[in-house]
Design a protein around this motif. Structure first.
Motif, mmCIF file in Angstrom:
data_model
loop_
_atom_site.group_PDB
_atom_site.id
_atom_site.type_symbol
_atom_site.label_atom_id
_atom_site.label_comp_id
_atom_site.label_asym_id
_atom_site.label_seq_id
_atom_site.Cartn_x
_atom_site.Cartn_y
_atom_site.Cartn_z
ATOM 1 N N ARG A 102 38.976 34.064 34.913
ATOM 2 C CA ARG A 102 39.360 35.462 35.155
ATOM 3 C C ARG A 102 38.362 36.426 34.498
ATOM 4 N N CYS A 103 37.965 36.087 33.273
ATOM 5 C CA CYS A 103 36.973 36.913 32.582
ATOM 6 C C CYS A 103 35.620 36.869 33.305
ATOM 7 N N LEU A 104 35.256 35.681 33.769
ATOM 8 C CA LEU A 104 33.979 35.534 34.468
ATOM 9 C C LEU A 104 33.977 36.399 35.742
ATOM 10 N N ASP A 105 35.106 36.417 36.433
ATOM 11 C CA ASP A 105 35.208 37.228 37.655
ATOM 12 C C ASP A 105 35.111 38.720 37.341
ATOM 13 N N LEU A 106 35.724 39.139 36.241
ATOM 14 C CA LEU A 106 35.662 40.562 35.858
ATOM 15 C C LEU A 106 34.220 40.954 35.537
ATOM 16 N N LEU A 107 33.557 40.137 34.745
ATOM 17 C CA LEU A 107 32.178 40.455 34.349
ATOM 18 C C LEU A 107 31.233 40.410 35.556
ATOM 19 N N THR A 108 31.494 39.465 36.476
ATOM 20 C CA THR A 108 30.673 39.382 37.690
ATOM 21 C C THR A 108 30.855 40.629 38.545
ATOM 22 N N ALA A 109 32.092 41.101 38.654
ATOM 23 C CA ALA A 109 32.368 42.305 39.435
ATOM 24 C C ALA A 109 31.587 43.498 38.867
ATOM 25 N N TYR A 110 31.494 43.565 37.527
ATOM 26 C CA TYR A 110 30.826 44.717 36.899
ATOM 27 C C TYR A 110 29.305 44.564 36.882
ATOM 28 N N TYR A 111 28.830 43.399 36.353
ATOM 29 C CA TYR A 111 27.384 43.256 36.133
ATOM 30 C C TYR A 111 26.618 42.783 37.360
ATOM 31 N N TYR A 112 27.255 42.005 38.241
ATOM 32 C CA TYR A 112 26.527 41.482 39.400
ATOM 33 C C TYR A 112 26.818 42.294 40.661
ATOM 34 N N ASP A 113 28.116 42.473 40.948
ATOM 35 C CA ASP A 113 28.481 43.222 42.148
ATOM 36 C C ASP A 113 28.307 44.731 41.958
ATOM 37 N N LYS A 114 28.079 45.141 40.705
ATOM 38 C CA LYS A 114 27.856 46.568 40.371
ATOM 39 C C LYS A 114 29.043 47.446 40.783
ATOM 40 N N LYS A 115 30.238 46.910 40.681
ATOM 41 C CA LYS A 115 31.435 47.734 40.952
ATOM 42 C C LYS A 115 31.674 48.653 39.768
ATOM 43 N N SER A 116 32.228 49.828 40.052
ATOM 44 C CA SER A 116 32.525 50.766 38.978
ATOM 45 C C SER A 116 33.792 50.293 38.249
ATOM 46 N N LEU A 117 33.964 50.801 37.029
ATOM 47 C CA LEU A 117 35.170 50.438 36.274
ATOM 48 C C LEU A 117 36.422 50.993 36.945
ATOM 49 N N GLU A 118 36.268 52.093 37.683
ATOM 50 C CA GLU A 118 37.416 52.638 38.440
ATOM 51 C C GLU A 118 37.861 51.626 39.495
ATOM 52 N N GLU A 119 36.877 51.075 40.227
ATOM 53 C CA GLU A 119 37.195 50.086 41.266
ATOM 54 C C GLU A 119 37.822 48.846 40.641
ATOM 55 N N ILE A 120 37.236 48.396 39.516
ATOM 56 C CA ILE A 120 37.727 47.190 38.854
ATOM 57 C C ILE A 120 39.143 47.416 38.332
ATOM 58 N N ALA A 121 39.387 48.574 37.746
ATOM 59 C CA ALA A 121 40.722 48.891 37.213
ATOM 60 C C ALA A 121 41.745 48.855 38.342
ATOM 61 N N ASP A 122 41.330 49.381 39.498
ATOM 62 C CA ASP A 122 42.219 49.434 40.662
ATOM 63 C C ASP A 122 42.475 48.039 41.226
ATOM 64 N N GLU A 123 41.393 47.257 41.417
ATOM 65 C CA GLU A 123 41.527 45.937 42.057
ATOM 66 C C GLU A 123 42.236 44.928 41.158
ATOM 67 N N LEU A 124 41.987 45.027 39.847
ATOM 68 C CA LEU A 124 42.548 44.028 38.933
ATOM 69 C C LEU A 124 43.782 44.555 38.190
ATOM 70 N N ASN A 125 44.294 45.684 38.642
ATOM 71 C CA ASN A 125 45.552 46.252 38.125
ATOM 72 C C ASN A 125 45.538 46.573 36.638
ATOM 73 N N TYR A 126 44.434 47.168 36.161
ATOM 74 C CA TYR A 126 44.440 47.672 34.794
ATOM 75 C C TYR A 126 45.021 49.074 34.806
ATOM 76 N N LYS A 127 45.613 49.467 33.647
ATOM 77 C CA LYS A 127 46.313 50.748 33.579
ATOM 78 C C LYS A 127 45.374 51.925 33.903
ATOM 79 N N ASN A 128 44.162 51.838 33.334
ATOM 80 C CA ASN A 128 43.200 52.919 33.544
ATOM 81 C C ASN A 128 41.793 52.387 33.260
ATOM 82 N N VAL A 129 40.802 53.253 33.368
ATOM 83 C CA VAL A 129 39.410 52.854 33.170
ATOM 84 C C VAL A 129 39.183 52.377 31.738
ATOM 85 N N ARG A 130 39.826 53.033 30.783
ATOM 86 C CA ARG A 130 39.640 52.647 29.358
ATOM 87 C C ARG A 130 40.136 51.210 29.135
#
Lengths: 85, 173
Positions: free
Chosen positions: B118-146
């Protein structure tokens, strides 16, 4: 943010070339003085390499699925096969 | 990712027949054509995501050109004739070191896929796929960007620790 995470953030910004010139020099100096920090830095660089490998593996899986999907189209498949004897 | 699925598929449909024609004319088979084309696509997508791509022609032409270079490299790597006196066949310490590093990364990757997927997928989304933290927060159901940002650093901490244990374990074995 606790200290360990702050250190991780600093290393992260260094790797991404997001530190100011002054902060980069400071970080370089800290790594000379602290073998632990230096070790952690290179561990994080290695982790970035693993992440790239993981990303490429996922991308290749996407491309393989895309290829399989496109080759189910008879016209496309015939065109591709026509180039190989 | 900057390139959408629809755009990628359109590019694939347009470029792969040209690649197949090229590789077929040079004696290659469909599997090689596909593998080399995928290598070219990875190069293209990574350069585009790093804003290091400046095309003078079409994306298809770029992909065909890259595939052609990869084909020549493939031929060179699979050269049958070599002489024992040929110094190029001997691995230099630099090549051995690079190969060892590559194997270490592969080993760590295999281990982290099991222990920290799960951590590897999160880091890949950010560092490799270059997704924004807003997108990641939305897709992975985090409360907010922080929350997503803190989780990103916690994942680095967790995976770094697991990597250390793997390497220590290997050294002790």
């Amino acid at each position: 943010m606790r200290q360990q995470l702050s250190e991780i953030k600093m290393i992260d910004q260094y790797i991404l070339c997001a530190l100011s010139a002054e902060d980069k020099i400071l970080m370089d100096a800290r790594m000379i003085l602290s073998p632990v920090l230096k070790r952690n830095f290179f561990q994080q660089v290695k982790l970035h390499q693993v992440v790239v490998q993981h990303g490429r593996e996922q991308l290749r899986a996407r491309l393989n699925h895309m290829h399989t999907r496109l080759m189910r189209n008879p016209g496309f498949s015939r065109e591709i096969q026509s180039h190989f004897k | 990712m900057i390139i959408s699925e629809a755009h990628l598929e359109a590019l694939y449909s347009q470029a792969f027949p040209q690649v197949a024609k090229l590789i077929g004319s040079m004696g290659g088979n469909p599997d090689i054509a596909k593998d080399l084309f995928h290598d070219a696509l990875v190069i293209f997508i990574e350069k585009q995501q790093e804003n290091k791509l400046s095309l003078t022609g079409s994306a298809s032409s770029y992909l065909v050109g890259i595939t052609k270079m990869l084909w020549y490299q493939h031929l060179k790597n699979h050269k049958q004739e070599f002489s024992l006196d040929d110094e190029e066949t001997f691995e230099t310490p630099a090549i051995e070191h690079a190969q060892k590093e590559k194997e270490e990364i592969q080993h760590l990757h295999n281990h982290l896929k099991q222990t920290g997927a799960r951590c590897l997928d999160l880091l890949t989304a950010y560092y490799y796929d270059k997704k924004s933290l807003e997108e990641i927060a939305d897709e992975l159901n985090y409360k907010n960007v922080r929350s997503a940002t803190v989780q990103k650093y916690k994942c680095i901490e967790k995976l770094r620790s697991q990597m250390k244990k793997t390497l220590v374990h290997e050294a002790a074995a």
